[in-house]
Design an enzyme around this catalytic site. Structure first.
Site, short mmCIF file in Angstrom:
data_model
loop_
_atom_site.label_atom_id
_atom_site.label_comp_id
_atom_site.label_asym_id
_atom_site.label_seq_id
_atom_site.Cartn_x
_atom_site.Cartn_y
_atom_site.Cartn_z
N LYS A 1 0.86 -1.19 0.00
CA LYS A 1 0.00 0.00 0.00
C LYS A 1 0.89 1.23 0.00
O LYS A 1 2.02 1.16 0.47
CB LYS A 1 -0.87 0.02 1.26
CG LYS A 1 -2.08 0.92 1.16
CD LYS A 1 -3.24 0.24 0.49
CE LYS A 1 -4.38 1.18 0.19
NZ LYS A 1 -5.56 0.45 -0.32
N ASP B 1 -6.90 4.50 -4.57
CA ASP B 1 -7.60 4.27 -3.30
C ASP B 1 -8.23 5.63 -2.97
O ASP B 1 -8.48 6.41 -3.91
CB ASP B 1 -6.62 3.81 -2.20
CG ASP B 1 -7.32 3.37 -0.91
OD1 ASP B 1 -7.98 2.32 -0.91
OD2 ASP B 1 -7.24 4.08 0.11
P1 NDP Z 1 -12.97 7.57 -2.67
O1 NDP Z 1 -11.90 8.58 -2.48
O2 NDP Z 1 -13.57 7.39 -4.00
O3 NDP Z 1 -14.16 7.88 -1.65
C1 NDP Z 1 -13.94 7.96 -0.29
C2 NDP Z 1 -15.23 8.31 0.42
O4 NDP Z 1 -15.04 8.18 1.83
C3 NDP Z 1 -15.69 9.74 0.19
O5 NDP Z 1 -17.08 9.81 0.33
C4 NDP Z 1 -14.99 10.48 1.32
O6 NDP Z 1 -15.58 11.71 1.69
C5 NDP Z 1 -15.14 9.47 2.45
N1 NDP Z 1 -14.05 9.62 3.41
C6 NDP Z 1 -12.73 9.53 3.15
N2 NDP Z 1 -12.01 9.76 4.26
C7 NDP Z 1 -12.92 10.00 5.22
C8 NDP Z 1 -12.81 10.29 6.60
N3 NDP Z 1 -11.61 10.40 7.20
N4 NDP Z 1 -13.96 10.47 7.30
C9 NDP Z 1 -15.17 10.38 6.70
N5 NDP Z 1 -15.33 10.09 5.40
C10 NDP Z 1 -14.22 9.90 4.68
O7 NDP Z 1 -12.37 6.20 -2.12
P2 NDP Z 1 -12.88 4.71 -2.35
O8 NDP Z 1 -14.35 4.67 -2.53
O9 NDP Z 1 -12.01 4.10 -3.38
O10 NDP Z 1 -12.49 4.03 -0.96
C11 NDP Z 1 -13.40 3.93 0.14
C12 NDP Z 1 -12.92 2.82 1.08
O11 NDP Z 1 -12.91 1.57 0.37
C13 NDP Z 1 -11.50 2.99 1.63
O12 NDP Z 1 -11.46 2.43 2.93
C14 NDP Z 1 -10.67 2.13 0.68
O13 NDP Z 1 -9.44 1.73 1.26
C15 NDP Z 1 -11.61 0.97 0.49
N6 NDP Z 1 -11.38 0.13 -0.70
C16 NDP Z 1 -11.33 0.69 -1.94
C17 NDP Z 1 -11.16 -0.12 -3.04
C18 NDP Z 1 -11.20 0.43 -4.42
O14 NDP Z 1 -11.13 -0.36 -5.37
N7 NDP Z 1 -11.32 1.72 -4.62
C19 NDP Z 1 -10.93 -1.57 -2.90
C20 NDP Z 1 -11.09 -2.06 -1.55
C21 NDP Z 1 -11.28 -1.22 -0.51
P3 NDP Z 1 -15.07 13.07 1.03
O15 NDP Z 1 -15.52 13.02 -0.40
O16 NDP Z 1 -15.74 14.14 1.85
O17 NDP Z 1 -13.58 13.08 1.16
O1 8G0 Z 2 -8.05 -2.06 -0.45
C1 8G0 Z 2 -7.89 -2.64 -1.53
O2 8G0 Z 2 -8.06 -3.84 -1.67
C2 8G0 Z 2 -7.52 -1.85 -2.74
C3 8G0 Z 2 -7.83 -0.50 -2.76
C4 8G0 Z 2 -7.51 0.23 -3.89
C5 8G0 Z 2 -6.89 -0.40 -4.98
C6 8G0 Z 2 -6.57 -1.73 -4.91
C7 8G0 Z 2 -5.90 -2.40 -6.08
O3 8G0 Z 2 -4.79 -2.88 -5.95
O4 8G0 Z 2 -6.52 -2.44 -7.12
C8 8G0 Z 2 -6.90 -2.46 -3.80
#
Ligand code: NDP
Ligand code: 8G0
Length: 454
Positions: free
Chosen positions: A113, A153
């Site tokens: 990461k 992420d």
């Molecule tokens: P995005 O940046 O697209 O969205 C993040 C969302 O979470 C936004 O709504 C953001 O609000 C909110 N957020 C972020 N930080 C905080 C915080 N400290 N407190 C409250 N709300 C918060 O990210 P993703 O959707 O990609 O990721 C969301 C979660 O999913 C993370 O935990 C990530 O690690 C996990 N994840 C993502 C994957 C992926 O493929 N993208 C895969 C597996 C897990 P705001 O817009 O106001 O910042």
């Molecule tokens: O948390 C995860 O599994 C994650 C989040 C964002 C990207 C990736 C990836 O390697 O595609 C994994």
């Protein structure tokens, strides 16, 4: 007492260890206990300075990181997070979770990461592009399609991956599948944007059917937190399957449907997707949403503000369900909790869910992120496979493979929980134990074979 200097990492480490110790794993396979002190230290951490010029010509400095945690199963793989809160504790917890999650996908990918304490909010596109270029100036020395393959992420989406990929190519003079989440015309995979949210729903479909054969999302009330990539596609798939999505949120507040029985619509989610692309807050949509449809709660998370709810899907960030909020979900009749976010639940919340599961069989079932959200990294693994064969699968092909991976992951969690359980209950198997044990065993056995411990 000595305060932990890496609280998030300690939390992820302790949570995994407690579930392993509370099972029959080390009675059945004592040698694997020796893996713990080895697997919990990253193979390598790269930490670097990122200097970039803003639109006023002023030099800014940020901290950049890549935690290359474990390569027993394949090249390091995991996302890049750009958020002001990023530090080594957070990236180590994420990298640690990633090792075992990647093992659960069944693909050949190790865990890593990275990211930076850079805040994309309020930045122009030109500033984001300059930051991505400056970040890649150093990172490009340490990654490659066979060594370490980052992705997006929090704060890193398709646009940033484009800038990062372009910078990598310029620094290294190599066109290779070094990043995933790429654009469709330059090596990206269909369904990668949708994969985490869709995969989460596919996993919960198996949970529903396991508890009551034939049961589906149709008519279920689903509470979602977050409004980014994972939340948007989880919401869209839940709506497609006939569920009512009753909440979405961001770091500034939450929208909840004002009338029971109503739902966020596909059009509402499209509005959200558009403003998030512009890095704006959800509340700017107040006038754009249908009048009176939602209640906005400034500064709030959804969990304690819901009416009756069947399924809760935290999809924003770590520690976004507290013990109290977990109790509120139980009281609201919630039967399924599955994490789209990484470490969405605090230790107290997991304790509530797991205690309730044992106490009242059939009452509540909790799926941890490393199982329920592994669809994202799984399709990244499929993107790597397509890149190395220089082919593109159709969206139906990728979606089918994603479904199959989520389903196999679910079976693996259930069967492993049953195999190593020390619980005296005829309730539902613990998915948190199943996921942790199954992921750990696969990685630890590979490390043993490779002489990482003996
Ligand atoms: P995005 O940046 O697209 O969205 C993040 C969302 O979470 C936004 O709504 C953001 O609000 C909110 N957020 C972020 N930080 C905080 C915080 N400290 N407190 C409250 N709300 C918060 O990210 P993703 O959707 O990609 O990721 C969301 C979660 O999913 C993370 O935990 C990530 O690690 C996990 N994840 C993502 C994957 C992926 O493929 N993208 C895969 C597996 C897990 P705001 O817009 O106001 O910042
Ligand atoms: O948390 C995860 O599994 C994650 C989040 C964002 C990207 C990736 C990836 O390697 O595609 C994994």
């Amino acid at each position: 007492m000595v305060l932990p200097v890496e609280p998030e990492f300690e939390q992820a480490y302790t949570e995994l260890l407690l579930t392993l110790e509370n099972s029959t794993l080390f009675d059945k396979k004592p040698v694997l206990k020796k893996a713990i002190p080895v697997v919990s230290v990253p193979e390598r951490i790269i930490q670097f300075r990122v200097t970039w010029e803003d639109d006023d010509g002023v030099i800014n400095v940020n901290r950049g990181y890549r935690v290359q945690f474990n390569s027993a199963l394949g090249p390091y793989k995991g996302g890049l997070r750009f958020h002001p809160t990023v530090n080594l504790s957070i990236l180590k917890f994420l990298g640690y979770e990633q090792i075992f999650k990647n093992a659960l996908t069944g693909l050949s990918i190790g865990g890593g990461k990275g990211g930076a304490d850079f805040d994309p909010k309020g930045k122009s596109d030109a500033e984001i592009r300059r930051f991505c270029s400056a970040f890649m100036r150093e990172l490009s020395r340490h990654i490659g399609e066979n060594t370490d393959v980052p992705a997006g992420d929090i704060g890193v989406g398709g646009r940033e991956i484009g800038y990062l990929f372009g910078a990598y190519k310029r620094y290294r003079n190599l066109w290779e599948g070094v990043l995933t989440g790429k654009g469709l015309s330059w090596g990206g995979s269909l369904i990668r944007p949708e994969a985490t949210g869709y995969g989460l729903i596919y996993y919960v479909e198996r949970m529903l059917d396991y508890v009551s054969p034939g049961d589906t999302f149709a008519g279920k009330t689903v509470a979602i937190s977050g409004s980014g990539n994972v939340a948007q596609f989880a919401a869209l798939k839940a709506i497609e399957l006939g569920a009512q999505v009753v909440s979405m949120s961001d770091s500034k507040g939450a929208y909840i449907v004002a009338t029971p029985g109503t739902s966020f619509s596909v059009a509402d989610v499209a509005l959200i997707a558009n403003i998030k692309l512009e890095r704006k807050e959800l509340f700017v949509l107040d006038d754009a949403f249908p009048t009176g449809k939602f209640t906005y709660l400034p500064g709030a998370r959804p969990w304690i503000h819901l009416g009756k709810v069947d399924i809760a899907l935290p999809c924003a960030t770590q520690n976004e369900i507290s013990g109290e909020e977990a109790l509120a979900l139980v009281a609201a009749g919630c039967k399924f909790i599955a994490e789209g976010s990484n470490m969405g639940s605090t230790m107290d919340a997991i304790e509530v869910f797991e205690t309730e599961r044992v106490k009242a069989p059939g009452s509540i079932w909790y799926a941890p992120g490393k199982a329920a959200n592994c669809g994202g990294v799984a399709v990244s693994g499929l993107e790597m496979a397509q890149n190395s064969h220089r082919i593109n699968w159709t969206k139906e092909q990728v979606d089918e493979k994603l479904k199959s991976i989520m389903s196999t992951c679910f079976d693996n969690c259930v069967n492993t929980a049953i195999e190593y359980s020390s619980e005296k209950t005829d309730g539902l198997p613990s998915l948190v134990k199943g996921a942790n044990i199954a992921g750990f065993v696969k990685v630890a056995e590979a490390m043993l074979d490779q002489g990482d411990f003996y």
